[in-house]
Design a protein around this motif. Structure first.
Motif, mmCIF file in Angstrom:
data_model
loop_
_atom_site.group_PDB
_atom_site.id
_atom_site.type_symbol
_atom_site.label_atom_id
_atom_site.label_comp_id
_atom_site.label_asym_id
_atom_site.label_seq_id
_atom_site.Cartn_x
_atom_site.Cartn_y
_atom_site.Cartn_z
ATOM 1 N N LYS A 81 0.825 -1.206 0.000
ATOM 2 C CA LYS A 81 0.000 0.000 0.000
ATOM 3 C C LYS A 81 0.857 1.252 0.000
ATOM 4 O O LYS A 81 2.029 1.236 0.400
ATOM 5 N N ALA A 105 -3.847 2.888 -7.300
ATOM 6 C CA ALA A 105 -4.201 1.580 -6.748
ATOM 7 C C ALA A 105 -4.309 1.644 -5.237
ATOM 8 O O ALA A 105 -3.493 2.274 -4.561
ATOM 9 N N GLN A 108 -3.198 -3.634 -1.637
ATOM 10 C CA GLN A 108 -3.285 -4.884 -2.390
ATOM 11 C C GLN A 108 -2.737 -6.047 -1.549
ATOM 12 O O GLN A 108 -1.627 -5.975 -1.023
ATOM 13 N N LYS A 110 -1.757 -10.124 -1.281
ATOM 14 C CA LYS A 110 -1.401 -11.328 -2.035
ATOM 15 C C LYS A 110 -1.224 -12.500 -1.074
ATOM 16 O O LYS A 110 -0.656 -12.340 0.006
ATOM 17 N N GLN A 119 -7.761 -6.511 -3.848
ATOM 18 C CA GLN A 119 -7.415 -5.095 -3.821
ATOM 19 C C GLN A 119 -8.565 -4.272 -3.277
ATOM 20 O O GLN A 119 -9.691 -4.356 -3.762
ATOM 21 N N GLN A 121 -10.166 -0.961 -3.211
ATOM 22 C CA GLN A 121 -10.082 0.155 -4.159
ATOM 23 C C GLN A 121 -11.236 1.134 -4.013
ATOM 24 O O GLN A 121 -12.400 0.744 -4.067
ATOM 25 N N ASP A 206 3.583 -4.442 -6.071
ATOM 26 C CA ASP A 206 2.432 -4.467 -6.960
ATOM 27 C C ASP A 206 1.925 -5.907 -7.081
ATOM 28 O O ASP A 206 1.821 -6.609 -6.080
ATOM 29 N N GLU A 207 1.595 -6.386 -8.283
ATOM 30 C CA GLU A 207 1.085 -7.745 -8.420
ATOM 31 C C GLU A 207 2.178 -8.745 -8.809
ATOM 32 O O GLU A 207 1.893 -9.885 -9.146
ATOM 33 N N LYS A 251 -11.728 -8.434 -11.666
ATOM 34 C CA LYS A 251 -10.856 -7.462 -12.310
ATOM 35 C C LYS A 251 -11.473 -6.975 -13.616
ATOM 36 O O LYS A 251 -11.391 -5.786 -13.949
#
Length: 283
Positions: A81, A105, A108, A110, A119, A121, A206-207, A251
């Protein structure tokens, strides 16, 4: 050839020692990343916008595309974040800043055991929970190494398809453009990652994930994400919370929402000369 073999042997030794050191159940780490994205301003606002106005908007947008993120992680899960910062007094057009923040963004989460990506959002005042599977990235291990801080890093590359609908486009359309056949909204980009086996977790910013060590640097299209600081086993550990608030969407569904809103904004900005108005605005 001999020196290359020695380097691999040393790296393998470091990896196995690191695995043992990171095997404790309460292990946690925090990695700070500086993210920078360049924006192509050449067609921004169309041909009617002056260079001075375009430079002004580019300067305003620069700070919005230069951010610091924190990745809090253990062996199996992470939360990524943006670092919270106080807004500077008199920080410019708050309406424009609020609009652009909707394209940033949110936190997030994982989980590599469950292959889960969540996520949290916020988009124009509405809260969403984007649920997806972790992207399966086909990493190719390269032979290059480099030092990032105190960590020896290895290079890996992959190709990724990105959706351009998530990028706001406020340029003024040319005459007759509305009747053109809709162009593809995805493109393939090369991603270059640098990871360290000294921190043997399959996570990253990120992802990105799936390499045999923490990813410390990502170069993808116009975005660079670089780790600037790592804290291992901090005295005060954070709880890695699984996001649960907001309207649950996939998504693909969220991308469709962004695309619709972007088109509405594009229509509203038509003839205004860009964010903040092209001229004759109230003072």
């Amino acid at each position: 050839m001999k020196s290359h073999s020695i380097k691999i042997s040393i790296s393998c030794f470091v990896f196995f020692v690191s695995v043992m050191a990171f095997a404790q159940k309460d292990f946690q780490g925090k990695a700070y990343y500086e993210s920078k994205t360049t924006v192509d301003m050449s067609s921004f606002g169309g041909g009617d916008m002056s260079d001075e106005r375009r430079k002004e908007i580019a300067s305003r947008m620069k700070s919005m595309f230069e951010k610091t993120y924190i990745l809090t992680f253990n062996q199996l899960e992470s939360i990524y974040k943006e670092e919270e910062k106080l807004d500077a007094p008199g920080g410019g057009d708050s309406r424009f800043a609020g609009m652009m923040s909707s394209f940033s963004a949110g936190p997030q989460y994982k989980n590599i055991k469950n292959k889960e990506l969540l996520q949290d959002q916020e988009f124009f005042g509405k809260q969403f929970l984007i649920k997806d599977s972790l992207p399966q990235l086909d990493w190719k291990m390269e032979g290059e190494t480099k030092q990032i801080g105190q960590y020896m890093c290895f290079k890996a590359t992959t190709t990724k398809t990105v959706n351009t609908d998530n990028i706001p486009n406020f340029r003024r359309p040319s005459r007759g453009e509305e009747t053109e056949t809709e162009k593809p909204t995805t493109k393939d980009i090369e991603v270059v990652a640098w990871y360290t086996m000294q921190i043997p977790v399959n996570l990253g910013p990120d992802e990105y994930w799936g390499l045999p060590g923490l990813i410390l640097e990502i170069n993808a299209d116009r975005t660079t994400i670089l780790c600037s600081k790592i804290i291992l086993n901090p005295e005060e550990k954070d709880v890695i919370k699984v996001p649960s608030k907001g309207k649950e969407v996939t998504k693909e569904e969220y991308t469709a929402i962004v695309k619709k809103k972007t088109e509405e904004m594009r229509q509203n900005f038509r003839g205004s000369g860009g964010p903040g108005g092209g001229g004759g605005g109230r003072r």
